[in-house]
Design an enzyme around this catalytic site. Structure first.
Site, PDB file in Angstrom:
ATOM      1  CE  LYS A 279      -2.077  -2.001  11.573  1.00 10.01           C
ATOM      2  NZ  LYS A 279      -1.144  -1.064  10.963  1.00 10.01           N
TER       3      LYS A 279
ATOM      4  CB  ILE B 126      -0.963  -0.004   1.209  1.00  7.76           C
ATOM      5  CG1 ILE B 126      -1.797  -1.304   1.212  1.00  7.76           C
ATOM      6  CG2 ILE B 126      -1.885   1.219   1.152  1.00  7.76           C
ATOM      7  CD1 ILE B 126      -2.695  -1.475   2.423  1.00  7.76           C
TER       8      ILE B 126
ATOM      9  CG  HIS C 221      -3.795 -10.198   1.082  1.00  8.94           C
ATOM     10  ND1 HIS C 221      -2.587  -9.569   1.221  1.00  8.94           N
ATOM     11  CD2 HIS C 221      -4.487  -9.921   2.200  1.00  8.94           C
ATOM     12  CE1 HIS C 221      -2.563  -8.928   2.385  1.00  8.94           C
ATOM     13  NE2 HIS C 221      -3.705  -9.122   3.005  1.00  8.94           N
TER      14      HIS C 221
ATOM     15  CG  ASP D 270      10.098  -0.557   4.038  1.00  9.45           C
ATOM     16  OD1 ASP D 270      10.607  -1.645   4.379  1.00  9.45           O
ATOM     17  OD2 ASP D 270       8.922  -0.444   3.672  1.00  9.45           O
ATOM     18  CG  ASN D 271      12.346  -3.276   8.409  1.00  3.56           C
ATOM     19  OD1 ASN D 271      11.588  -3.548   7.476  1.00  3.56           O
ATOM     20  ND2 ASN D 271      12.095  -3.636   9.653  1.00  3.56           N
TER      21      ASN D 271
ATOM     22  NE  ARG E  24     -13.170 -10.673   5.006  1.00  2.00           N
ATOM     23  CZ  ARG E  24     -14.047 -11.479   5.624  1.00  2.00           C
ATOM     24  NH1 ARG E  24     -15.333 -11.393   5.347  1.00  2.00           N
ATOM     25  NH2 ARG E  24     -13.633 -12.355   6.530  1.00  2.00           N
TER      26      ARG E  24
ATOM     27  CB  SER F 298      -7.050  -2.760   9.917  1.00  2.00           C
ATOM     28  OG  SER F 298      -7.694  -3.941   9.530  1.00  2.00           O
TER      29      SER F 298
ATOM     30  CG  PHE G 241      -9.565 -20.266   3.787  1.00  2.00           C
ATOM     31  CD1 PHE G 241      -9.032 -21.518   3.518  1.00  2.00           C
ATOM     32  CD2 PHE G 241      -8.704 -19.169   3.803  1.00  2.00           C
ATOM     33  CE1 PHE G 241      -7.670 -21.689   3.264  1.00  2.00           C
ATOM     34  CE2 PHE G 241      -7.347 -19.315   3.550  1.00  2.00           C
ATOM     35  CZ  PHE G 241      -6.822 -20.585   3.274  1.00  2.00           C
TER      36      PHE G 241
ATOM     37  CB  ALA H 159       6.489   0.661   9.094  1.00  2.00           C
TER      38      ALA H 159
ATOM     39  CE1 TYR I 161      -2.281  -5.790  11.077  1.00  2.00           C
ATOM     40  CE2 TYR I 161      -4.597  -6.300  10.698  1.00  2.00           C
ATOM     41  CZ  TYR I 161      -3.466  -5.572  10.391  1.00  2.00           C
ATOM     42  OH  TYR I 161      -3.519  -4.623   9.402  1.00  2.00           O
TER      43      TYR I 161
END
Ligand code: NAD
Ligand code: UDP
Length: 323
Positions: free
Chosen positions: A143, A11, A187, A30-31, A219, A115, A206, A72, A139
């Protein structure tokens, strides 16, 4: 100058391209744990970790940053259940580090990748921003915690933020320059298109026993360019001294897994072998956004309202991807 953390990811890289094309100056931190240098198309990259406080402060100062756009994070829901420490450390502790570096450097505008996972199981759809937030995995919890931290930092330190709650990000740059590349990929859309190309034997569905018309999960797939545009509008809002806000970003239309597979088959012209598999734990049956607030307050107008068009951009990328 805008600092984009995680700007080499899926994104973030699409946002960076969009922001540069409207003439803004952008630097990426960014790593490259999950990001791709190739996705930056020459944008300045500082390769480093947002947990490195000294580095973050230095970058904010050196580049005279006035706004941070923060992508990130780690984003594998299943992994967040089996290794929550990794998620609380990289998504929450690292965000605190970033915000405190911003305070030290006097940077007060922040755009955050949140999210629909902060809502948990839907009590009603479409879901608006007032929907109760009861995340059902670590997760989503990370957020949600970041959103709470942002509210406290706004109240105490006047740090203004826009938190964007994405539904399902999908598609690729319509010009075909960059696209989605997660490793491992989890995804639905890229997995189906990889099966269409013969790179995977099949795609698993699924759960086929949900209380939806065809039994599969529904979705809201929002095009990556429309997400990118929303971030720019969020920055404009903050630069007009707009108040801190939360916005859903979705198309307000839902599609089932079977519908997505059928559309992918139509777009690619290929049969897609499917395997009916058990439900994936933690998947709500139906997630669809109400994006009325972003439309009314930011003037956001998603251009990709037809999922077939979104899939076409992803298929175009899938066939010639370079990373
Ligand atoms: P991504 O993994 O492609 O991008 C994340 C980027 O952050 C990667 O380039 C990674 O290398 C970098 N990164 C991670 N930890 C870092 C650290 N400590 N220091 C520096 N860089 C670091 O993921 P994405 O799909 O582009 O998601 C971007 C953001 O959007 C994430 O915050 C994610 O939680 C959120 N989000 C994604 C979706 C979706 O559908 N993909 C939906 C809702 C929210
Ligand atoms: N899904 C699926 N097979 C896959 C991957 C995903 O059936 O191989 C389903 C998943 O259960 C969900 C939808 O597709 O209902 C979108 O999943 P994805 O992982 O793309 O995004 P999420 O909704 O988890 O953010």
């Amino acid at each position: 100058m805008i600092l984009v953390t995680g700007g080499a990811g899926y994104i973030g890289s699409h946002y960076v391209l969009h922001e540069r094309e409207r003439g803004s100056s952008v630097v990426v931190l960014d790593n490259l744990v999950y990001g791709h240098r190739e996705a930056l198309l020459g944008t300045r990259l500082i390769e480093g970790d947002i947990r490195d406080r000294k580095l973050v402060e230095q970058v904010l100062k050196d580049f005279n940053v006035d706004t941070v756009v923060h992508f990130a994070a780690y984003a594998y829901v299943g992994e967040s259940v089996t290794d929550p420490s990794k998620y609380y450390q990289n998504n929450v502790a690292s965000t605190l580090n970033l915000l405190d570096a911003m305070r030290a450097a006097g940077v007060g505008k922040f755009v955050f990748s949140s999210s629909c996972a902060t809502y948990g199981d839907p009590e009603y759809v479409p879901m608006d921003e007032a929907h109760p937030q009861n995340p059902i995995n670590p997760y989503g919890e990370t957020k949600f915690m970041c959103e709470r931290i942002l509210q406290a930092y706004d109240a105490a330190y006047s740090m203004r933020f826009v938190s964007l709650r994405y539904f399902n990000a999908a598609g690729a740059d319509p010009g075909g320059r960059i696209g989605e590349s997660h490793n491992p990929e989890t995804h639905l859309l890229p997995l189906i298109l990889q099966a269409a190309r013969g790179k995977r034997d099949s795609v698993s569905i699924f759960g086929t026993d949900y209380g939806t018309p065809d039994g599969t999960c529904i979705r809201d797939y929002i095009h990556i360019s429309d997400l990118a545009q929303a971030h720019s509008l969020a920055i404009d809002h903050l630069r007009r001294d707009g108040k801190s806000r939360f916005y859903n970003l979705g198309t307000e239309t839902g599609h089932s897994v079977r519908e997505v597979i059928n559309l992918c088959s139509k777009v690619s012209g290929k049969p897609i072998p499917v395997v009916e598999a058990p439900r994936r734990s933690g998947d709500p049956p139906r997630l669809v956004a109400s994006a009325a607030r972003a439309k009314a307050e930011l003037g956001w107008a998603p251009r990709f309202t037809d999922l077939e068009e979104t899939i076409r951009t992803a298929w175009n990328w899938e066939q010639k991807r370079t990373y």
